[in-house]
Design a protein around this motif. Structure first.
Motif, PDB file in Angstrom:
ATOM      1  N   ILE A  67      29.941  31.175  33.588  1.00 47.33           N
ATOM      2  CA  ILE A  67      30.913  32.249  33.725  1.00 47.33           C
ATOM      3  C   ILE A  67      31.945  32.201  34.788  1.00 47.33           C
ATOM      4  O   ILE A  67      33.135  31.812  34.323  1.00 47.33           O
ATOM      5  N   HIS A  68      31.570  31.771  35.817  1.00 40.24           N
ATOM      6  CA  HIS A  68      32.349  31.757  36.988  1.00 40.24           C
ATOM      7  C   HIS A  68      33.192  30.089  36.614  1.00 40.24           C
ATOM      8  O   HIS A  68      34.157  29.776  37.057  1.00 40.24           O
ATOM      9  N   GLU A  69      31.975  29.157  36.487  1.00 40.41           N
ATOM     10  CA  GLU A  69      32.469  27.678  36.426  1.00 40.41           C
ATOM     11  C   GLU A  69      33.459  27.447  35.396  1.00 40.41           C
ATOM     12  O   GLU A  69      34.305  26.739  35.847  1.00 40.41           O
ATOM     13  N   VAL A  70      33.253  28.112  34.403  1.00 38.52           N
ATOM     14  CA  VAL A  70      34.180  27.748  33.457  1.00 38.52           C
ATOM     15  C   VAL A  70      35.624  28.298  33.578  1.00 38.52           C
ATOM     16  O   VAL A  70      36.709  27.726  33.112  1.00 38.52           O
ATOM     17  N   MET A  71      35.461  29.556  34.516  1.00 43.87           N
ATOM     18  CA  MET A  71      37.037  30.080  34.697  1.00 43.87           C
ATOM     19  C   MET A  71      37.893  28.991  35.563  1.00 43.87           C
ATOM     20  O   MET A  71      38.954  28.592  35.686  1.00 43.87           O
TER      21      MET A  71
END
Lengths: 214, 490, 306
Positions: C210-214
């Motif tokens: 979730i955050h990492e991919v952002m």
């Protein structure tokens, strides 16, 4: 004593919310049992000074029944039914949680208008009792598995019991024991009915129980 | 006396559970029923003394319900003996869908019947609101296995609905008890005990703010058990899927006990000055029940469900009668007795018809006059009685209720009442007369001779309802008057 | 006056210096539970230094927004630091209602990161951004309602006032409410910083990031700024929790600061234990988790409003 009582009330609301949001039937049964135990402790926490033997006796009976006997009966029914989880209920879990929060707010509003005479043990007791009742009723109508409906009935009875304690209503011992006995027999009979439903339909999904109409 | 009234069925139930030969068990059932009936008749002669600090006592309404319950149970017990003798021990085929099913063990059936009698007795003799609650909840729980006698999916569905709906409804009544307790708190602390007589005597001190919701909860809660619309949804299923003898008891005796619970609440409201409020609610529920019953009776294809909806209608008439007040209270009390007798008779006859024809469909049953002469005659008699035709007693009681409504100036209500009665008369006659006339179809079980035990109880009940239409015995009349005056009627 | 002003400046500076320590502690605790020695506590600093030395690569599909976003996000987070009290000291710029501005600034920082993710034009980043936004919708009411309850308990409208009032006195009178607020804030902490059970910071599977991919597309100094900003976010939320949780106000500046730091380390240690102990929630379950947090906050508010 109010902080302890408040903590108890908050924990009861937690258990209601957890029941609304959980789909694992085993954990639901344990949560309902925990709620029953909390409410069984209520008379003791509410009247810390005067520990009449009758009070202790009733508390012990309630805790024993709701904390030990009912989960045992329901786990037996669960094993017989061989299910683990609730199927997708009529109202989804997140919506159920939100409705639970709304029920709490509605109960608070209603309790504000219901002025209970005498000194209530805690101003939170009547709202929590009402919200528990509403949560129980909601569980009965929104869940499909028969076992969840029985749990909803138990939560509904828990709410009524909490209301009774909060009102500090001293019924004759015979009547109180009679009430407990009745609820016990009710859960017992419902457990047997679930066993038969499982045998008859190979599932305890109550959406199968819709052949009788008009 | 009261304790023995309670103990006799309980002891008999425990004995019935013990393994023994079937005829012995059936004999025990009849014996216990006869003993119980004898004891309740004895209470007419020598009034029973209150027990348990006044928690158990027999007042007028309680004695009325107890007598009706006891008498009907005796007749139904006679019928059950014959019924159990005819039931197949092992698997049998279902009439409607053709699958195989078994019956519940006979011991469970007989024991639950006796416990059912005991719990209804408890409701009749309770003077404490908490005890009434315990009794009514107990009736729900012991009658559930009775409904599930034929073990198949339809009766299981009916049993589950019955359990859930009635338990929730009765739970609401428990909440109503708590509200009543709050209403009874004295300003200086302490509570009036929830004994009926104490509450009525102390009625001035009750807080009406809490008494109003208490009565509403009691009405909704016990009304669920009584079968008032819109809380009646369990009734058609339970009364049609259970064995006919059980349906007779459910319609004829259990609904009265739930009605008694509401009446106790009404008594307290009456004494506290909320009589008008309570009565108007009862009128609304009464007319609604009659209306709903009329709608569902119109195209009903199952004759047992038809009888069940007729029970809903008559419970509506009871609520309406009490709600009108005045002479209507007496009429409603009398109607309670009449309806119980007639409905029990009709259900027992429905059992005979089901046994002979093997179907519950109104269209497929034809020529009951020819195939089962005695049952056919009684069936038509029952139709006339239940729809309120003179000279049967139901005509009298319904007439009294209408007259009370007109006397009170509520002409619109009286007109609605009569219109609904007419509608129901048309709907029921159409189905039931068609069943009785015509030629019987060739297929179906060939039951030529009608067993004595299957015909004698309904016949006796028919005679009773006819006799009551012509002449009401003095003691019964005075008991009815006593019950009505306790509720505020003349 | 002088010492207070210097101390007020001290907190943002100290926070900026110590913030990268927090992810280091979490990783170290997780390694301990996994039976490894784990990276050194100063590893995040080394990572930041390494990233700053590298060059950045920008995709041709991005615009100037993508290049501005990391710096803008960090700047906003640093401004938010100015509103944050710590260890009994007031913030740099307190005013009544500053808690609303704090929540708004943190939301703005997240919004800029989401914009940058959308700017890449890749569906992968877009998916992560939409999930992040969805969870934010549910975590913000929890945060705001919890802070509202804290406002009511303390009677002050400024964060500094709230923290100052959260002394032992407030705890004895409103303990259940404060516990509920802390529970809710903990849930928000885990959500906003993309920790288990909401998001696994170590996962590299498409479906679960979730955050990492952002922040996948950022590299070099931009990535350094973003990681530093993430560490600062950890500090901000941690300061909120620790400020409400510690009932001791000794009055001695060094002691209060020490207690605060100890509390922060305890909090991130606890988060490390939590990450090692429980599994990540199914994506469908996270809204329920967050609605539970909202329920906690509502309950706390209800408890203090009567």
């Amino acid at each position: 004593m109010t902080p302890w009582l408040d903590t108890l009330m908050v924990l009861v609301v937690f258990t209601s919310l957890k029941l609304l949001g959980s789909s694992r039937l085993g954990s639901c049964i344990r949560t309902a049992a925990f709620q029953g135990v909390l409410l069984g402790l209520l008379p003791i926490v509410a009247h810390p000074g005067s520990l009449a033997p009758r009070l202790l006796c009733m508390s012990a009976a309630a805790i024993g029944l709701k904390g030990i006997v009912f989960p045992w009966l329901l786990f037996r029914a669960l094993r017989g039914a061989r299910v683990r989880r609730e199927v997708e209920p009529f109202v989804g879990y997140t919506s159920s949680l939100l409705i639970g929060v709304l029920a709490l707010i509605a109960a608070l509003w209603a309790a504000r208008h219901l002025r209970v005479p005498g000194r209530p043990i805690s101003p939170l007791l009547v709202p929590v009792a009402l919200s528990t009742m509403l949560v129980g009723l909601f569980l009965i109508i929104s869940r499909k598995k028969a076992l969840s409906q029985v749990l909803g009935y138990l939560v509904f009875e828990n709410g009524i019991y909490a209301f009774g304690v909060g009102v500090a209503y001293e019924a004759p011992l015979l009547v109180e024991l009679g009430v407990l006995l009745d609820v016990f027999v009710a859960v017992f009979v419902m457990g047997i009915a679930i066993f038969h439903i499982r045998r008859e339909f190979d599932s305890i999904d109550t959406t199968r129980l819709e052949t009788l109409r008009y | 006396m009261i304790l023995s009234l309670l103990l006799v069925p309980v002891v008999a139930a425990v004995v019935a559970f013990l393994p023994s030969a079937a005829p012995l068990r059936r004999g025990l059932l009849v014996l216990a029923a006869a003993l119980h009936a004898g004891l309740s008749l004895a209470t007419w002669v020598t009034p029973a003394s209150p027990e348990w600090h006044g928690m158990l006592a027999l007042d007028a309404a309680g004695r009325l319900v107890l007598t009706v319950t006891s008498a009907l149970f005796f007749f139904v017990a006679l019928y059950v003996v014959g019924y159990l003798g005819r039931e197949v021990k092992d698997e049998r085929r279902d009439f409607e869908e053709g699958f195989l099913f078994t019956n519940a063990p006979e011991a469970v059936f007989v024991a639950c019947l006796l416990l059912f009698l005991a719990s209804m007795t408890l409701v009749s003799v309770s003077q404490h609101f908490g005890m009434i609650w315990v009794g009514i909840e107990a009736t729900t729980l012991v009658s559930a296995p009775l409904i599930y006698f034929h073990r198949h999916h339809r009766s299981l569905e009916a049993t589950w609905k019955y359990l859930m709906i009635c338990s929730v409804g009765i739970g609401l009544a428990l909440l109503g008890n708590f509200f009543l307790a709050i209403a009874a708190t004295r300003p200086l602390g302490g509570t009036t005990p929830l004994l009926l007589q104490t509450l009525v005597a102390d009625a001035g001190a009750l807080q009406t703010d809490w008494l109003r919701p208490a009565f509403i909860l009691l009405l909704v809660g016990y009304g669920t058990k009584m079968g008032l619309a819109p809380l009646h949804t369990w009734l058609p299923d339970a009364h049609s899927e259970s064995p006919s003898a059980v349906s007779a008891l459910l319609s004829g005796t259990l609904l009265n006990c739930a009605f008694l619970g509401i009446l106790r609440g009404l008594q307290v409201c009456q004494a506290a000055g909320l009589g008008e409020f309570a009565r108007s609610l009862l009128v609304v529920f009464g007319l609604l029940s009659m209306g709903v019953a009329a709608v569902f009776l119109t195209a009903q294809t199952d004759y047992k469900r038809m009888l069940a909806y007729s029970s809903v209608e008559h419970m509506g008439i009871l609520a309406f009668g009490i709600g009108i007040g005045g002479g209507g209270t007496f009429g409603a009390m009398f109607h309670m007795v009449n309806h119980s007798i007639t409905k029990a008779m009709l259900f027992l006859l429905a059992g005979n018809i089901l046994n002979a024809y093997g179907t519950k469909s109104v269209d497929e049953v034809q020529g009951v006059f020819r195939r089962l002469p005695a049952s056919g005659c009684l069936w038509v008699t029952g139709l006339l009685a239940i729809t309120g035709t003179p000279p049967f007693s139901l005509f009298l009681s319904e007439f009294l209720i209408v007259r009370a409504a007109i006397d009170a100036g509520r002409l619109a209500l009286a007109a609605a009442f009569l219109a609904l009665l007419a509608w129901i008369f048309a709907a029921m006659s159409r189905s039931m007369l068609r069943m009785a006339q015509g030629t019987p179809p060739a297929r179906g079980t060939a039951a030529s001779a009608e067993p004595f035990l299957a015909v004698a109880p309904p016949a006796a009940l028919a005679v009773a309802v006819l006799a009551l239409g012509v002449f009401v015995p003095g003691p019964l009349l005075s008991l009815l008057r006593q019950a009505a005056s306790a509720l505020g009627g003349p | 006056m002088e010492s207070v002003t210097i101390a007020a400046f001290l907190h943002p500076v100290l926070a900026a210096a110590l913030a990268p320590l927090l992810p280091g502690v979490i990783n170290r605790v997780k390694a301990f539970f996994a039976g490894r020695t784990g990276p050194s506590l100063l590893q995040p600093y080394r990572d930041l230094a390494r990233l700053l030395r590298k060059g950045a690569v920008f995709s041709p599909t991005t615009t100037g927004l993508f290049q501005l976003a990391p710096a803008a996000g960090l700047a906003i987070t640093l401004v938010a630091m100015a509103l944050l009290p710590a260890g009994g000291f007031p913030a740099l710029l307190p005013f009544p209602g500053d808690f609303l501005l704090l929540v708004g600034l943190l939301a703005l920082a997240r919004f800029i990161l989401i914009l940058a993710a959308l700017d890449t034009g890749s569906s992968f980043e877009g998916m992560g951004a939409s999930r992040e936004a969805a969870f934010a919708v549910l975590s913000e009411p929890a945060l705001l309602l919890g802070l509202a309850a804290a406002v009511r308990v303390s009677g002050e409208l400024s964060l500094s006032g709230i923290m100052a009032a959260a002394s032992a006195g407030a705890w004895t009178t409103a303990a259940p409410a404060l516990l509920l607020v802390l529970g809710s804030l903990l849930a928000v902490f885990l959500t906003e910083n993309a920790r288990i059970p909401v998001d696994d910071p170590n996962t590299h599977l498409e479906l679960t990031m979730i955050h990492e991919v952002m922040v996948l597309d950022h590299s070099g100094p931009d990535l350094a700024l973003i990681e530093f900003g993430a560490a600062l976010r950890l500090w901000v939320f941690g300061a909120l929790i620790v400020g409400l949780a510690t009932p001791l106000r000794t009055g001695v500046p060094l002691a209060d600061a020490g207690i605060f730091l100890a509390g922060m380390l305890a909090l991130v240690g606890f988060v490390g234990v939590l990450e090692s102990a429980i599994a990540r929630l199914r994506l469908l379950r996270v809204p329920q988790f967050l609605v539970g947090a909202i329920a906690f906050s509502v309950l706390a508010l209800v408890l203090v409003l009567r």
